[in-house]
Design a protein around this motif. Structure first.
Motif, PDB file in Angstrom:
ATOM      1  N   CYS A   1      -3.141  -8.446 -19.283  1.00 13.22           N
ATOM      2  CA  CYS A   1      -4.320  -9.095 -18.718  1.00 13.22           C
ATOM      3  C   CYS A   1      -3.867  -9.872 -17.486  1.00 13.22           C
ATOM      4  O   CYS A   1      -2.762 -10.426 -17.455  1.00 13.22           O
ATOM      5  N   ALA A   2      -4.710  -9.893 -16.470  1.00 12.94           N
ATOM      6  CA  ALA A   2      -4.406 -10.655 -15.266  1.00 12.94           C
ATOM      7  C   ALA A   2      -5.672 -11.344 -14.790  1.00 12.94           C
ATOM      8  O   ALA A   2      -6.786 -10.896 -15.081  1.00 12.94           O
ATOM      9  N   SER A   3      -5.508 -12.423 -14.061  1.00 13.31           N
ATOM     10  CA  SER A   3      -6.675 -13.085 -13.490  1.00 13.31           C
ATOM     11  C   SER A   3      -6.419 -13.446 -12.037  1.00 13.31           C
ATOM     12  O   SER A   3      -5.266 -13.508 -11.589  1.00 13.31           O
ATOM     13  N   SER A   4      -7.520 -13.657 -11.314  1.00 10.44           N
ATOM     14  CA  SER A   4      -7.416 -14.035  -9.899  1.00 10.44           C
ATOM     15  C   SER A   4      -8.665 -14.812  -9.504  1.00 10.44           C
ATOM     16  O   SER A   4      -9.673 -14.816 -10.206  1.00 10.44           O
ATOM     17  N   SER A   5      -8.583 -15.438  -8.349  1.00  8.35           N
ATOM     18  CA  SER A   5      -9.742 -16.111  -7.791  1.00  8.35           C
ATOM     19  C   SER A   5     -10.679 -15.076  -7.178  1.00  8.35           C
ATOM     20  O   SER A   5     -10.391 -13.875  -7.218  1.00  8.35           O
ATOM     21  N   THR A   6     -11.772 -15.511  -6.595  1.00  9.27           N
ATOM     22  CA  THR A   6     -12.771 -14.597  -6.046  1.00  9.27           C
ATOM     23  C   THR A   6     -12.191 -13.678  -4.973  1.00  9.27           C
ATOM     24  O   THR A   6     -12.551 -12.508  -4.894  1.00  9.27           O
ATOM     25  N   SER A   7     -11.276 -14.193  -4.170  1.00 10.64           N
ATOM     26  CA  SER A   7     -10.689 -13.358  -3.127  1.00 10.64           C
ATOM     27  C   SER A   7      -9.875 -12.230  -3.728  1.00 10.64           C
ATOM     28  O   SER A   7      -9.706 -11.184  -3.105  1.00 10.64           O
ATOM     29  N   GLY A   8      -9.395 -12.431  -4.928  1.00 12.69           N
ATOM     30  CA  GLY A   8      -8.677 -11.377  -5.644  1.00 12.69           C
ATOM     31  C   GLY A   8      -7.367 -10.976  -5.036  1.00 12.69           C
ATOM     32  O   GLY A   8      -6.827  -9.945  -5.386  1.00 12.69           O
ATOM     33  N   THR A   9      -6.847 -11.764  -4.113  1.00 12.06           N
ATOM     34  CA  THR A   9      -5.614 -11.359  -3.441  1.00 12.06           C
ATOM     35  C   THR A   9      -4.421 -11.385  -4.374  1.00 12.06           C
ATOM     36  O   THR A   9      -3.634 -10.452  -4.426  1.00 12.06           O
ATOM     37  N   PHE A  10      -4.268 -12.463  -5.122  1.00 10.84           N
ATOM     38  CA  PHE A  10      -3.118 -12.605  -6.004  1.00 10.84           C
ATOM     39  C   PHE A  10      -3.558 -12.429  -7.445  1.00 10.84           C
ATOM     40  O   PHE A  10      -4.474 -13.103  -7.896  1.00 10.84           O
ATOM     41  N   LEU A  11      -2.890 -11.525  -8.159  1.00  9.16           N
ATOM     42  CA  LEU A  11      -3.121 -11.351  -9.586  1.00  9.16           C
ATOM     43  C   LEU A  11      -1.997 -12.021 -10.343  1.00  9.16           C
ATOM     44  O   LEU A  11      -0.817 -11.762 -10.081  1.00  9.16           O
ATOM     45  N   PHE A  12      -2.360 -12.854 -11.305  1.00  6.26           N
ATOM     46  CA  PHE A  12      -1.386 -13.505 -12.163  1.00  6.26           C
ATOM     47  C   PHE A  12      -1.523 -12.885 -13.552  1.00  6.26           C
ATOM     48  O   PHE A  12      -2.602 -12.895 -14.132  1.00  6.26           O
ATOM     49  N   PHE A  13      -0.400 -12.373 -14.044  1.00  8.31           N
ATOM     50  CA  PHE A  13      -0.407 -11.636 -15.305  1.00  8.31           C
ATOM     51  C   PHE A  13      -0.019 -12.516 -16.478  1.00  8.31           C
ATOM     52  O   PHE A  13       0.775 -13.459 -16.346  1.00  8.31           O
ATOM     53  N   GLY A  14      -0.559 -12.166 -17.647  1.00  4.59           N
ATOM     54  CA  GLY A  14      -0.098 -12.746 -18.890  1.00  4.59           C
ATOM     55  C   GLY A  14       1.132 -12.014 -19.387  1.00  4.59           C
ATOM     56  O   GLY A  14       1.638 -11.094 -18.728  1.00  4.59           O
ATOM     57  N   GLN A  15       1.608 -12.418 -20.587  1.00  2.00           N
ATOM     58  CA  GLN A  15       2.829 -11.845 -21.145  1.00  2.00           C
ATOM     59  C   GLN A  15       2.586 -10.506 -21.834  1.00  2.00           C
ATOM     60  O   GLN A  15       3.532  -9.831 -22.192  1.00  2.00           O
ATOM     61  N   GLY A  16       1.300 -10.151 -21.992  1.00  2.00           N
ATOM     62  CA  GLY A  16       0.989  -8.848 -22.561  1.00  2.00           C
ATOM     63  C   GLY A  16       0.897  -8.842 -24.072  1.00  2.00           C
ATOM     64  O   GLY A  16       1.426  -9.734 -24.751  1.00  2.00           O
TER      65      GLY A  16
END
Lengths: 113, 111
Positions: free
Chosen positions: A92-107
């Motif tokens: 799973c990953a999340s980002s702000s509205t711009s969606g430029t950077f995705l930050f992932f969870g540990q899975g």
């Protein structure tokens, strides 16, 4: 820790059973993504949400897969009637509205036996 | 269709032996190229974003560069703790398209 959180970290299930995974994104992020990763491969896109709306689904997401994001906060990914080919790491990953950077969870590592 | 090809698949280096990882991409209008590091059993960790040809970014022993067809991740004097899989991904410059990842390069640095 204010990163992306996934639960459970590991799941072993018998073929034919249903499983559900949970993802809690970074609190101020309104976009949430699900990816699947098998051994030796890069992550493959499954689906993504902006707030509570599911905006895109990959062809990889068969009818046995369903994802929800009620109230635009946490998300769940359910797999019905699991098959051995579903064994993978679900990211799973999340980002702000711009969606430029995705930050992932540990899975969540799923093993179907 | 957007494609990302990483080479080599695996790389084994002695500590201190500098090298480069390659990421070749095909995308209709590049919005960004991303490098991630992934340790075994964990999720990818963001390293760099590059937006246009000629751009370079550095972080400790890592330096990422971008041309119109490929990106390189240069590792200078690597240490054993740099051992990981390095993933490259691209995003198309239209709509809200998701990241498309390569298969990664598995780096091992031997002391």
């Amino acid at each position: 820790d204010t990163g992306v959180s996934q639960d459970p970290r590991h799941k072993i299930t018998k073929r034919g059973q249903n499983v559900t995974f949970r993802c809690d994104p970074i609190s101020e992020h309104n976009r949430l993504y699900w990816y699947r990763q098998t051994l030796g491969q890069g992550p493959e896109f499954l689906t993504y949400f902006q707030n509570e709306a599911q905006l895109e689904k990959s062809r990889l997401l068969s009818d046995r897969f369903s994802a929800e994001r009620p109230k635009g906060s946490f998300s769940t990914l359910e797999i019905q009637r699991t098959e051995q080919g579903d064994s993978a790491m679900y990211l799973c990953a999340s980002s702000s509205t711009s969606g430029t950077f995705l930050f992932f969870g540990q899975g969540t590592r799923l093993t179907v036996v | 269709e957007d494609q990302v090809t990483q080479s080599p698949e695996a790389l084994r280096l002695q500590e201190g032996e500098s090298s480069s990882l390659n990421c070749s991409y095909t995308v209709s209008g590049l919005r960004g190229l991303f490098w991630y590091r992934q340790d075994p059993g964990k999720g990818p960790e963001f390293l760099f974003t590059l937006y246009s040809a000629g751009e370079e970014k550095e972080k400790e022993r890592l330096k990422a560069t971008l041309t119109k067809k490929e990106s390189f991740l240069h590792i200078t004097a690597p240490k054993p703790e740099d051992s990981a899989t390095y993933l490259c991904a691209v995003r198309r410059n239209s709509g809200n398209t998701p990241l498309v990842f390569g298969k990664g390069t598995r780096l091992s640095v031997i002391a």
